[in-house]
Design an enzyme around this catalytic site. Structure first.
Site, PDB file in Angstrom:
ATOM      1  CG  HIS A 118      -0.668  -0.232   2.242  1.00  0.00           C
ATOM      2  ND1 HIS A 118       0.709  -0.923   2.982  1.00  0.00           N
ATOM      3  CD2 HIS A 118       0.075   1.203   3.749  1.00  0.00           C
ATOM      4  CE1 HIS A 118       0.918  -0.083   4.307  1.00  0.00           C
ATOM      5  NE2 HIS A 118       0.839   0.610   4.516  1.00  0.00           N
ATOM      6  CG  ASP A 120       1.115   5.063   4.686  1.00  0.00           C
ATOM      7  OD1 ASP A 120       1.211   4.142   5.001  1.00  0.00           O
ATOM      8  OD2 ASP A 120       2.608   5.265   5.737  1.00  0.00           O
TER       9      ASP A 120
END
Length: 302
Positions: A118, A120
């Site tokens: 991911h 953030d």
């Protein structure tokens, strides 16, 4: 100060006695370990900070060990990059707003996962510019973090895929990620507070001009895929659109784009959230892992 790097082969220099930062690249495409540098000093020295930021733009994630500095100095360094942001789900240090505690201990459920590639907070309209993360406590073995160069991931895409995703946009959701384990009412309230954000699938880095593949574990779907150019029949859209998105998200898992960091107490990682993804390896429970992160407010992606 001037950084020292071996210009001939790209390998790290052995250092020098001039007081300069030693820069040790860890892979070809991403990551460098810095030595002979104080992050506390970088928080107050304009020239040193400018050098640090230049190295960040070049290597995308910087690592520094043995930085026994205070929380206030940690925050001061991060604030040199910009204002700090809090997190609506993770807890912050009460004396240092914006310093998010990521503490995994025996009270943390074993099923509380964090292992997904991911970038953030892309569920924000303006995702973070970057982060300064400190290791407070780590297992003797395990708990590493992986970072990925998503500019390189875009550069290496086949030309036909680049053409296909040119101009595409996608939604990013906190409701479908952090909210998934919440009771329905609480989840819907989280969505009301943070509606899904929309970002380009290929983002242009505002400082380097690089094109960056900008989809990750928070991305749920394309928003402008269902057009005559892409969809002839129903299955072109579903599952056709989701299969393309999954293919793009999987690019973060390519080892050639990655660097892996073994944490030690008082080691730091500083990363550019605009051009990287990361993955916190969850292989250590029930051991304890405690991190503290200062996230820097970013710009809208447009």
């Amino acid at each position: 100060m001037q950084s020292t790097i071996d210009d001939a082969a790209g390998s790290p220099a052995a250092g020098s006695d001039t007081g300069s930062i030693e820069v040790h690249p860890l892979t070809v495409h991403i990551g460098a370990e810095l030595r002979n540098v104080s992050l506390a000093e970088a928080a107050r020295d304009d020239d040193l900070f400018a050098e640090l930021k230049g190295l960040l733009l070049r290597h995308k994630v910087l690592f520094v060990r043995d930085q026994d500095i205070t929380r206030a100095q940690h925050v001061a360094l991060a604030e040199r990059f910009g204002s700090l942001e809090d997190h609506p789900v993770a807890g912050s240090d009460p004396d240092h707003p914006g310093l998010v505690r990521i503490y995994k201990d025996l009270d943390s459920p074993a099923e509380h996962y964090e292992n997904a590639y991911h970038c953030d907070a892309t569920w924000r309209q303006a995702p973070p510019m970057g982060c300064v993360l400190r290791c407070v406590e780590t297992p003797a073995v395990g708990g590493d973090t992986i970072w990925v160069n998503m500019a390189e991931a875009y550069r290496r895409l086949p030309q036909d895929v680049k053409a296909r995703i040119d101009g595409l946009r996608a939604r990013h959701s906190i409701e479908a990620s952090f909210g998934a384990n919440m009771p329905t009412e609480q989840r819907l309230a989280l969505h009301e507070r943070f509606p899904d954000a929309e970002h380009p699938v290929v983002r242009t880095h505002p400082e380097t001009g690089e094109k960056v593949l900008f989809v990750n574990a928070f991305t749920t779907h394309f928003t402008n895929f269902h057009t005559p150019a892409n969809v002839r029949f129903g299955f072109d859209y579903a599952p056709g659109g989701s299969e393309l998105l999954n293919y793009l998200i999987r690019q973060a898992a390519v080892p050639e784009y990655q660097v892996r960091w073994r944490w030690t107490p008082n080691s730091f990682a500083i990363w550019d959230n605009r051009s990287t993804q990361h993955y916190a390896v969850q292989d250590y429970w029930p051991a304890v892992r405690k991190m503290e992160r200062a996230g820097v407010v970013g710009d809208r992606t447009f």
